[in-house]
Motif scaffolding. Structure first.
Motif, short mmCIF file in Angstrom:
data_model
loop_
_atom_site.label_atom_id
_atom_site.label_comp_id
_atom_site.label_asym_id
_atom_site.label_seq_id
_atom_site.Cartn_x
_atom_site.Cartn_y
_atom_site.Cartn_z
N GLY A 56 -53.34 -48.06 -7.94
CA GLY A 56 -52.98 -49.37 -8.53
C GLY A 56 -51.59 -49.45 -8.60
O GLY A 56 -50.74 -49.11 -7.60
N THR A 57 -51.18 -50.07 -9.76
CA THR A 57 -49.74 -50.20 -10.05
C THR A 57 -48.80 -48.89 -9.96
O THR A 57 -47.70 -49.31 -9.57
N SER A 58 -49.43 -47.88 -10.18
CA SER A 58 -48.35 -46.87 -10.34
C SER A 58 -48.09 -46.19 -9.09
O SER A 58 -47.06 -45.30 -9.04
N SER A 59 -48.29 -46.70 -7.85
CA SER A 59 -47.79 -46.26 -6.72
C SER A 59 -47.15 -47.47 -6.00
O SER A 59 -46.43 -47.38 -4.83
N ARG A 60 -47.24 -48.72 -6.73
CA ARG A 60 -46.40 -49.96 -5.97
C ARG A 60 -45.25 -50.63 -6.77
O ARG A 60 -45.06 -51.82 -6.82
N SER A 61 -44.70 -49.57 -7.52
CA SER A 61 -43.50 -50.45 -8.46
C SER A 61 -42.27 -50.17 -7.56
O SER A 61 -42.29 -49.95 -6.49
N THR A 172 -37.41 -42.69 -9.35
CA THR A 172 -38.41 -41.55 -9.02
C THR A 172 -39.28 -42.07 -8.27
O THR A 172 -39.20 -43.10 -7.70
N ASP A 173 -40.07 -41.12 -7.85
CA ASP A 173 -41.52 -41.47 -7.06
C ASP A 173 -42.50 -41.64 -7.86
O ASP A 173 -42.87 -40.62 -8.78
N ASP A 174 -42.91 -43.01 -8.07
CA ASP A 174 -43.91 -43.35 -9.17
C ASP A 174 -45.25 -42.47 -9.19
O ASP A 174 -45.64 -42.11 -9.98
N LYS A 375 -44.15 -50.63 -18.80
CA LYS A 375 -43.49 -50.28 -17.75
C LYS A 375 -43.62 -49.05 -17.29
O LYS A 375 -43.78 -48.22 -18.35
N LEU A 376 -42.99 -48.47 -16.35
CA LEU A 376 -43.12 -47.18 -15.84
C LEU A 376 -42.38 -46.30 -16.63
O LEU A 376 -42.85 -45.30 -17.05
#
Length: 541
Positions: A56-61, A172-174, A375-376
Motif C-alpha cells: 500500500g502506502t509504504s512502497s508508494r511514498s 531511503t527505499d520505503d 508519515k514514513l
C-alpha cells in the motif's frame, strides 16, 4: 543463519491456532514498526497483511526521511521536532538503508532581482530548521550562487533563477525499510505473514478476541489479547469487518510520481520547484533515473487499485517543464507509481496539503487499538505510542527498546554519510548474498533493464529470502525496477520471467503464469504509461 523472512510456510504454521498477546493487522511500515516494538518488549506477536508487505502506502511514498521543513511554514514546530528526532533514530539504527539527500531550493527572479524579503525568510527558516534538530545530520545549509544552482541541475532554464539554498535530509527505499523492520521483528520472536487477510473478528471476552484469517484458500484462527488496526487507508474497512463503530475521519490523499532518465533533468541532488497552482514538486535523483512528484489530491478513486492517470501525467509534466530547457515528453517517461496516504481530516479543507501529517492512536473498543495517519519518518514513534497503549491495556509496563535497536542488515561501518556500494545501501550485511548468487550463476549478474542498475540476482534473492510470493512482488517491492523502469520491464516481461524463473527453479508452466501475472499487474500500476511500450534490448541470459 537462515534469513528471517525466508521460510513463509514455517511462519504460517506458527500462526495457525496460535494465541498471542498482540495481533497486528497491516504489513506496511506502521504495522511492521508495531510488531517490532511489541516483540522487542517481550510480547508474543503475530502480524498479517492482506496483500504483499508494503504493497500500500509504504512502497508508494516520496522515499524521503525528512524533518518536515515545510511544516515550519504552518507553524507546526512540534511535528518538525518529532520528525527530526525520528530522522536521527534512523540515522543511528538504519545507516545501511538511509543516505544523506542534499535538497536545493532555487530562488527565482522577479523584475531581474531576487526578492530580498523572500531570501531572508527562507534563510531564517533554514536556521530554525537547524536549531530544531537538523544539525544532528552533520550537515548545515548554505546559499548557492547562480552557477552552483546550474551545476546541480543542468537541465534547468536558468534565465529566471538568481541563486538558491541547499539543505540536507535523508532518503531511503520505503519498501526495503519496511522489510528490514519486519525481518527485525521476526528476529525478536514475532511471526509475520503476507497474503493473509483478516475476514472477521469475534466479540471481546475475558481472554481477548479471535481473528479469522484467510491464507492460501484456507482459514486459520489467531487468538489475541489485543488487536492493532494498522491498515492505513483501510482503517475504517477493518473496523467494519470487526463490527466496531468509529467516528474517525480519514481523507486518503492520492500522490503520483513519474520517472524519467536522469539525463533529461541533469540533477545530481533533489530539487524543489514551484508549480503554477502554488504547490511544489520535487525532482529527485535515483541512480540513472529521476523521479518527479508528487501530485496531491483527495479526488475520489479506488484506494485498492491506485493507477497513473492522464491527468497525473499532465500535471507533473506541465509542472516540471515550465522550469526546463528541454521539455520532457510523455514518451520519455520510463515508469512511476501512484498511492494513497492516510491523512487525518478535520473536515474543513479540501486540499490534501492542508491535512494533518500527525498520527492518531485510539482504543476503538475492548482489545482493539487503531493507529492511523503519520508519515514514513515517524513510524517508530507511532509504534512506540501504540505499544505504550497496549501496555496500559494489558497492565504490563515494559520500556521501549527500539530507540537504539539496530535494524536487520546493519553492520560495522554503516554510515548515513556514505553512499557506499549500491548493494550495501540496499541490503547492508546481506549484500554479500547477492554477490554469491552472481558468482554461482553469472547470467544473474546482468541488469534487469538496459537503463537500470538492478541485477537479476536481486530479484532471485527477493523470491528466495524475502517472502516475495510472485515475480511481481520481487520486481515491484523487493527491488524497485518495475517502478523506475516499469515500461521496459513490461515490454521485456517474458525474458525476465524466463531468466528469473530458471534461477529459482520454476517449471515452464509456473514461469508462464508468473509472467502473465506480472504483465497484468504492471498494466494496472502503470495505467496510461502501459500504452505504446518501448522497444527494449533483451537482458542477457
Amino acid at each position: 543463519m537462515a534469513e528471517p523472512l525466508a521460510n513463509r510456510a514455517a511462519l504460517r504454521d506458527r500462526m495457525a491456532g496460535a494465541s498471542v498477546d498482540v495481533l497486528v493487522v497491516g504489513g506496511g511500515i506502521t504495522g511492521a514498526g508495531v510488531a517490532l516494538d511489541a516483540a522487542s518488549r517481550g510480547f508474543s506477536v503475530a502480524l498479517v497483511e492482506q496483500g504483499d508487505f508494503a504493497s500500500g502506502t509504504s512502497s508508494r511514498s516520496s522515499k524521503m526521511i525528512h524533518g518536515g521543513f515545510r511544516y515550519l511554514q504552518t507553524g507546526d514546530v512540534a511535528l518538525v521536532r518529532e520528525s527530526l528526532r525520528e530522522r536521527y533514530a534512523l540515522q543511528r539504527n538504519a545507516a545501511h538503508l538511509v543516505t544523506v539527500m542534499p535538497f536545493m531550493i532555487p530562488l527565482f527572479l522577479k523584475g531581474g532581482v531576487i526578492n530580498p524579503k523572500l531570501s531572508r525568510a527562507l534563510g531564517g527558516a533554514l536556521w530554525s530548521y537547524q536549531l530544531a534538530g537538523a544539525w544532528r545530520l552533520g550537515k548545515r545549509h548554505r546559499r548557492l550562487d547562480h552557477q552552483a544552482v546550474s551545476a546541480h541541475m543542468s537541465g534547468l532554464d536558468m534565465e529566471r533563477i538568481g541563486a538558491g539554498y541547499l539543505f540536507h535530509d535523508l532518503r531511503t527505499d520505503d519498501a526495503r525499510l519496511t522489510l528490514a523492520v519486519l525481518a527485525s521483528a521476526v528476529g525478536q520472536g514475532a511471526a509475520v505473514l503476507n497474503y493473509a487477510r483478516c475476514t472477521g473478528v469475534s466479540a471481546f471476552d475475558r481472554d481477548g478476541r479471535t481473528a479469522h484469517i484467510a491464507v492460501g484458500g484456507e482459514n486459520i484462527e489467531i487468538r489475541a489479547r489485543v488487536i492493532v488496526n494498522a491498515t492505513g487507508v483501510w482503517a475504517q474497512n477493518f473496523l467494519d469487518i470487526a463490527g466496531i463503530a468509529s467516528d474517525r475521519q480519514l481523507a486518503p490523499a492520492k500522490g503520483t510520481h513519474l520517472v524519467v532518465p536522469r539525463a533529461l533533468t541533469g540533477n545530481d541532488i533533489a530539487v524543489s520547484l514551484p508549480t503554477s497552482d502554488r504547490r511544489t514538486i520535487s525532482v529527485v535523483n535515483e541512480g540513472p533515473f529521476a523521479y518527479i512528484g508528487s501530485t496531491e489530491s483527495t479526488d475520489p478513486d479506488d484506494i485498492n487499485q491506485p493507477s497513473i492517470t492522464q491527468s497525473d501525467v499532465d500535471y507533473i509534466l506541465s509542472g516540471v517543464n515550465r522550469h526546463l530547457k528541454r521539455p520532457i515528453a510523455p514518451s520519455d517517461v520510463t515508469g512511476g507509481w501512484a498511492g494513497f496516504r492516510p491523512l487525518i481530516s478535520g473536515g474543513k479543507s479540501a486540499r490534501s496539503s492542508d491535512l494533518s501529517r500527525k498520527h492518531s492512536i485510539s482504543v476503538e473498543a475492548e482489545g482493539v487499538v487503531t493507529v492511523t495517519g503519520g508519515k514514513l519518518t515517524t513510524y517508530r514513534e507511532m509504534a512506540e505510542g501504540t505499544v505504550n497503549a497496549i501496555c496500559g491495556i494489558l497492565n504490563r509496563r515494559v520500556a521501549c527498546r527500539t530507540r537504539d535497536l539496530k535494524l536487520h542488515g546493519f553492520g560495522p561501518g554503516a554510515s548515513h554519510l556514505s553512499d557506499g556500494q549500491r548493494l550495501d545501501k540496499r541490503y547492508g550485511t546481506k549484500a554479500a548474498a547477492i554477490t554469491q548468487i552472481v558468482t554461482m550463476s553469472p547470467p544473474l549478474g546482468h541488469s534487469v533493464t538496459p537503463l537500470g542498475d538492478t541485477l537479476l540476482a536481486e530479484v532471485v534473492w527477493g523470491l528466495q529470502a524475502e517472502m516475495a510470493a510472485s515475480l511481481a512482488d520481487a520486481l515491484l517491492r523487493r527491488t524497485r525496477i518495475a517502478l523506475y523502469d516499469g515500461r521496459a520491464v513490461l515490454a521485456n516481461a517474458e525474458q525476465i520471467g524466463l531468466i528469473v524463473g530458471r534461477g529459482v527453479g520454476w517449471s515452464p508452466s509456473q514461469i508462464a503464469l508468473e509472467t502473465e501475472q506480472l504483465k497484468s499487474t504492471l498494466r494496472h500500476e502503470l495505467g496510461v504509461l502501459a500504452h505504446d511500450l518501448p522497444t527494449v534490448v533483451p537482458c542477457q541470459s
